[in-house]
Design an enzyme around this catalytic site. Structure first.
Site: not given
Length: 318
Positions: A167, A171
């Site tokens: 993640y 991001k």
């Protein structure tokens, strides 16, 4: 909001919001619609058999409140899905002025245990979705010579977190894309910025795959930053502003956490300038590492050429 002349409106504009079937995405879509935008509510099909599609529910809620909205139940993680979402906006409303890429989910786990699926699924939605939605939207915005793109990043990408290497990498990639897309879009009236939000939503409630001591590392009182009754209001205003004509900033990342709105930036320390007329050594790096690490003086380059210019100034000062 004060003087009515200062109220931010989106009349005559069309906004596409991905991942808008609930949580922050739904809140973005509803606020844009409340302010006059025609909204394409994007999300996937129902999570359980017999349940309505979440995008359909949110679109109907907007229409019931007097707004204009349609649902687009396609995946932004593939090119065909991204094209279909933007085509939905054009077919129903004729244009695209705003893109908010918010879609995402978590597949947390220790780095060494993450499966290929857990890595690729996160990269595909959070990062590749920026491309598959962003490219067709950007083409339209260039033709119009106007557009606002708001990409949703995360503090996990900028500062790091535990069990979120997939993640966080996705991001951080979103911020890198924003930095470059903002440069390309500037001369066409297209502004691109990032938001790093924190709020109490389904995504957070279902994210129980964290180390056992994850919450023990949080500061005392952290729960108040995510009050479920008002946490959406801690984020939505920043996204709405960045999506508006009033927004003139470009290539910026903003944190929105617990009612504080802050600029997040990447800086370069003054560092140590070696004798550039000969090769530096690893031993010299070791002896100067404290000077290299100092952050009392720094620059915040907008483009990489500004970093080059600062290095040239330092070298000329030797």
């Amino acid at each position: 909001m004060g003087d009515d002349n200062n109220v931010i409106r989106f009349d005559g504009q069309v906004a596409v919001v991905s991942g808008a079937g609930g949580g922050l995405g739904a809140a973005y879509a509803k606020d844009l619609a409340r302010r006059g935008a025609c909204v394409v509510v994007n999300d996937l099909a129902a999570r359980s058999a017999g349940e309505p599609n979440p995008a359909d529910v949110v679109a109907e809620e907007i229409r019931a409140s007097g707004g204009r909205a349609v649902a687009a139940n396609f995946s932004c993680a593939v090119r065909a899905g991204g094209d279909a979402i933007i085509d939905c906006a054009v077919k129903n409303f004729g244009r695209v002025d705003v893109l908010v890429h918010n879609a995402g989910f978590l597949r947390n786990g220790p780095f060494e245990q993450l499966s290929e699926t857990a890595i690729r699924e996160i990269i595909d939605v959070h990062l590749m979705g920026c491309y598959f939605l962003g490219q067709p939207a950007f083409r339209l915005m260039k033709q119009q010579q106007y557009g606002r793109i708001v990409l949703i990043s995360s503090s996990a990408g900028m500062y790091g977190s535990l069990w979120q290497s997939n993640y966080g990498a996705a991001k951080a990639g979103v911020v890198g894309l924003m930095n470059n897309l903002a440069r390309e879009g500037a001369k066409h009236g297209v502004r691109t910025n990032c938001v790093l939000p924190s709020a109490f939503t389904r995504l957070g409630r279902e994210a129980n795959e964290f180390p056992p001591d994850f919450h023990d590392q949080a500061p005392e009182g952290w729960e108040a930053l995510f009050d479920p009754e008002i946490s959406l209001g801690y984020v939505v205003p920043m996204v709405t502003y960045l999506a508006s004509r009033e927004c003139q900033v470009n290539q910026q990342a903003y944190a929105a956490t617990g009612g504080r709105f802050s600029r997040v930036f990447t800086a370069i320390s003054e560092g140590w300038v070696s004798d550039y007329r000969k090769n530096a050594t690893a031993e010299e790096i070791a002896s100067h590492i404290q000077q290299i690490d100092r952050t009392e003086k720094f620059i915040v380059p907008k483009v990489m050429q500004e970093e080059f210019a600062d290095v040239i100034r330092a070298r000329n000062a030797l």
